[in-house]
Design a protein around this motif. Structure first.
Motif, short mmCIF file in Angstrom:
data_model
loop_
_atom_site.label_atom_id
_atom_site.label_comp_id
_atom_site.label_asym_id
_atom_site.label_seq_id
_atom_site.Cartn_x
_atom_site.Cartn_y
_atom_site.Cartn_z
N LEU A 89 0.77 -1.16 0.04
CA LEU A 89 -0.07 -0.08 0.03
C LEU A 89 0.87 1.23 -0.06
CD1 LEU A 89 -2.73 -0.88 2.74
CD2 LEU A 89 -2.95 -1.22 0.36
N VAL A 90 0.26 2.33 -0.50
CA VAL A 90 1.15 3.58 -0.49
C VAL A 90 -0.03 4.51 -0.04
CG1 VAL A 90 2.08 5.51 -1.84
CG2 VAL A 90 2.42 2.95 -2.33
N PRO A 91 0.02 5.09 1.23
CA PRO A 91 -0.79 6.04 1.74
C PRO A 91 -0.50 7.41 1.36
CG PRO A 91 -0.14 4.86 3.51
CD PRO A 91 0.80 4.58 2.46
N VAL A 92 -1.21 8.18 0.82
CA VAL A 92 -0.93 9.64 0.16
C VAL A 92 -1.96 10.82 0.87
CG1 VAL A 92 -0.68 10.85 -2.02
CG2 VAL A 92 -0.36 8.48 -2.08
N ARG A 93 -1.18 11.93 1.20
CA ARG A 93 -1.93 12.87 1.66
C ARG A 93 -1.42 14.36 1.26
NH1 ARG A 93 -0.16 13.41 8.23
NH2 ARG A 93 2.10 14.41 7.59
N ASP A 94 -2.28 15.55 1.42
CA ASP A 94 -1.97 16.79 1.10
C ASP A 94 -1.18 17.23 2.20
OD1 ASP A 94 -2.18 19.52 0.44
OD2 ASP A 94 -4.03 19.54 0.24
N SER A 95 0.02 17.83 1.76
CA SER A 95 1.10 18.22 3.05
C SER A 95 0.51 19.48 3.55
CB SER A 95 2.18 18.75 2.17
OG SER A 95 2.35 19.60 1.13
#
Length: 68
Positions: A33-39
């Protein structure tokens, strides 16, 4: 897909980031999995992608398949 527990994730910004741009952060250490968020919104929601799909997406960007 099981939900990833992101409470103790270690996030890193894109190497293309600077203080004036729209940036994303990703968290390593989640098998498959690769979690991604807005910095700019570190306490906001994160999206979690299958690692193979994320790799394909990043490759497509590097190859210029998306207009900039």
């Amino acid at each position: 897909m099981n939900r990833a527990d992101l409470n103790h994730a270690t996030w890193r910004k894109s190497s293309y980031s600077n203080s004036n741009s729209n940036c994303i952060e990703v968290a390593d250490g989640f098998s498959g999995l690769v979690p991604v968020r807005d910095s700019k919104d570190p306490h906001g929601p994160a999206l979690v992608f299958p690692a193979d799909d994320w790799t394909s997406f990043v490759s497509a960007i590097k190859q210029g398949e998306f207009p900039g």
